[in-house]
Design a protein around this motif. Structure first.
Motif, PDB file in Angstrom:
ATOM      1  N   PRO A   1      12.385  13.776  -4.612  1.00  0.00           N
ATOM      2  CA  PRO A   1      10.898  13.036  -4.932  1.00  0.00           C
ATOM      3  C   PRO A   1      10.868  11.715  -3.926  1.00  0.00           C
ATOM      4  O   PRO A   1      12.179  10.972  -3.807  1.00  0.00           O
ATOM      5  N   PHE A   2      10.030  11.536  -3.429  1.00  0.00           N
ATOM      6  CA  PHE A   2       9.827  10.149  -2.396  1.00  0.00           C
ATOM      7  C   PHE A   2       8.354   9.556  -2.372  1.00  0.00           C
ATOM      8  O   PHE A   2       7.360  10.318  -2.908  1.00  0.00           O
ATOM      9  N   ILE A   3       8.317   8.585  -2.319  1.00  0.00           N
ATOM     10  CA  ILE A   3       7.054   7.815  -1.746  1.00  0.00           C
ATOM     11  C   ILE A   3       7.076   7.293  -0.569  1.00  0.00           C
ATOM     12  O   ILE A   3       8.084   6.487   0.017  1.00  0.00           O
TER      13      ILE A   3
ATOM     14  N   ARG B   1       0.758  -1.245   0.098  1.00  0.00           N
ATOM     15  CA  ARG B   1      -0.031   0.060   0.153  1.00  0.00           C
ATOM     16  C   ARG B   1       0.872   1.340   0.038  1.00  0.00           C
ATOM     17  O   ARG B   1       1.826   1.403   0.790  1.00  0.00           O
ATOM     18  N   VAL B   2       0.652   2.217  -0.707  1.00  0.00           N
ATOM     19  CA  VAL B   2       1.089   3.589  -0.790  1.00  0.00           C
ATOM     20  C   VAL B   2       0.492   4.435   0.074  1.00  0.00           C
ATOM     21  O   VAL B   2      -0.809   4.528  -0.210  1.00  0.00           O
ATOM     22  N   HIS B   3       1.134   5.279   0.515  1.00  0.00           N
ATOM     23  CA  HIS B   3       0.564   6.422   1.406  1.00  0.00           C
ATOM     24  C   HIS B   3       0.657   7.780   1.072  1.00  0.00           C
ATOM     25  O   HIS B   3      -0.442   8.478   1.102  1.00  0.00           O
ATOM     26  N   ASP B   4       1.591   8.037   0.402  1.00  0.00           N
ATOM     27  CA  ASP B   4       1.865   9.518   0.156  1.00  0.00           C
ATOM     28  C   ASP B   4       2.875   9.722  -0.916  1.00  0.00           C
ATOM     29  O   ASP B   4       3.879   8.825  -1.187  1.00  0.00           O
ATOM     30  N   PHE B   5       2.847  10.658  -1.652  1.00  0.00           N
ATOM     31  CA  PHE B   5       3.950  11.166  -2.590  1.00  0.00           C
ATOM     32  C   PHE B   5       4.459  12.695  -2.152  1.00  0.00           C
ATOM     33  O   PHE B   5       3.428  13.240  -2.045  1.00  0.00           O
TER      34      PHE B   5
END
Length: 312
Positions: free
Chosen positions: A124-126, A109-113
């Protein structure tokens, strides 16, 4: 039921590794430093990067703490050299969007970019789930996996790949190093080179053309379209490796391996080591040179799940 054990030999195939041990974060030497985000200066500095836990092509993954929600997370940070490229931010944002489009228990699951972890330079980050486990490449190389556990892991990976395909995407890098295994589940990670199904292979993007040589489908080496069948082929090689501890060809160089994908028939799936016959037959179909002859990921998941239940 008597649980049958098999112990795959040590793996030598290189691969990107993103892992965290069960008891403590696996610390690795960082490839680059981010001094401005080593510790937050104020509540506005949301993510505190605590220790690098893995690296990939052009990025590192860190064990971090989210100070807004007060929870541990994994943060994938693009390294400065890659971040300086014109489309770097857009590429990582697109990866985050692809991940966010899939809601499945076996897909990370991705939370934020974001594009700025600190005030000094664009970064840049995920952020995504911090998975308390090890990647499958490490796990199966160090531990003895029962047939029952191997079937369960394989079924969960195939189920995740099926969900990826249902969202209209092709992962393009299905391999043991991109599967995190915790106590009760396997999770597919790293969507860095995933693309929409039906995309053309672009010679201007070598990383997209190849991915990981040991797991690349033959049609991707001959200019074919990217389809879900590409992932099914990779899944078949992963399953062969999971049950035998090796690839389905005897090769010594990357060039020989790429030629084998296109021209050489793979070794049949083992009809020994306790591998159920229907699983071996399915594995052979996954490795067909003709994409149309391969099963879809949903069929793979169903067959492995039924074999797991029969053995349990």
């Amino acid at each position: 039921m008597t649980t049958r054990q098999f112990s795959p030999p040590a793996r030598t195939r290189p691969g990107r590794t993103v892992s965290r041990s069960r008891r403590a974060v696996r610390r690795v030497q960082p490839r680059f430093t981010l001094p401005a985000v080593a510790a937050p200066k104020s509540p506005g500095d949301r993510y505190e990067l605590r220790a690098p836990i893995g690296r990939g092509s052009g990025s590192e993954v860190w064990h971090a703490h989210d100070h807004v929600l007060d929870r541990p997370v994994a943060v994938k940070v693009m390294d400065p050299e890659h971040a300086a490229r014109p489309r770097a931010r857009d590429e990582l944002r697109d990866e985050a969007r692809r991940m966010a489009s899939i809601a499945h228990p076996h897909v990370v699951r991705v939370h934020d970019f974001g594009d700025r972890l600190c005030d000094t330079r664009p970064t840049p980050f995920i952020t995504m789930d911090l998975l308390d486990g090890r990647n499958l490449h490490e796990l199966a190389g160090d531990e003895r996996l029962s047939l029952l556990r191997a079937l369960r892991i394989g079924a969960q990976i195939a189920d995740a790949v099926s969900a990826v395909h249902a969202s209209g995407l092709v992962h393009l890098d299905v391999k043991p190093a991109n599967v995190m295994v915790t106590a009760d589940r396997a999770t597919v990670v790293d969507f860095g080179i995933s693309v929409p199904a039906g995309s053309c292979v672009s010679p201007a993007r070598p990383s997209v053309v190849l991915g990981t040589p040991a797991y690349v489908a033959p049609e991707r080496l001959t200019g074919g379209l990217v389809t879900p069948a590409c992932d099914v082929y990779s899944l078949g090689i992963l399953l062969f490796w999971l049950f035998t501890g090796r690839l389905p060809w005897t090769v010594h160089t990357t060039t020989q391996l790429l030629v084998a994908h296109v021209r050489s028939e793979p070794e049949p799936f083992p009809r020994r080591r306790g591998v159920p016959g229907e699983v071996a037959e399915l594995g052979d179909r996954c490795l067909a040179k003709d994409p149309a002859a391969r099963p879809d990921a949903r069929e793979v998941a169903g067959t492995l799940a039924r074999a797991f239940l029969a053995e349990a």
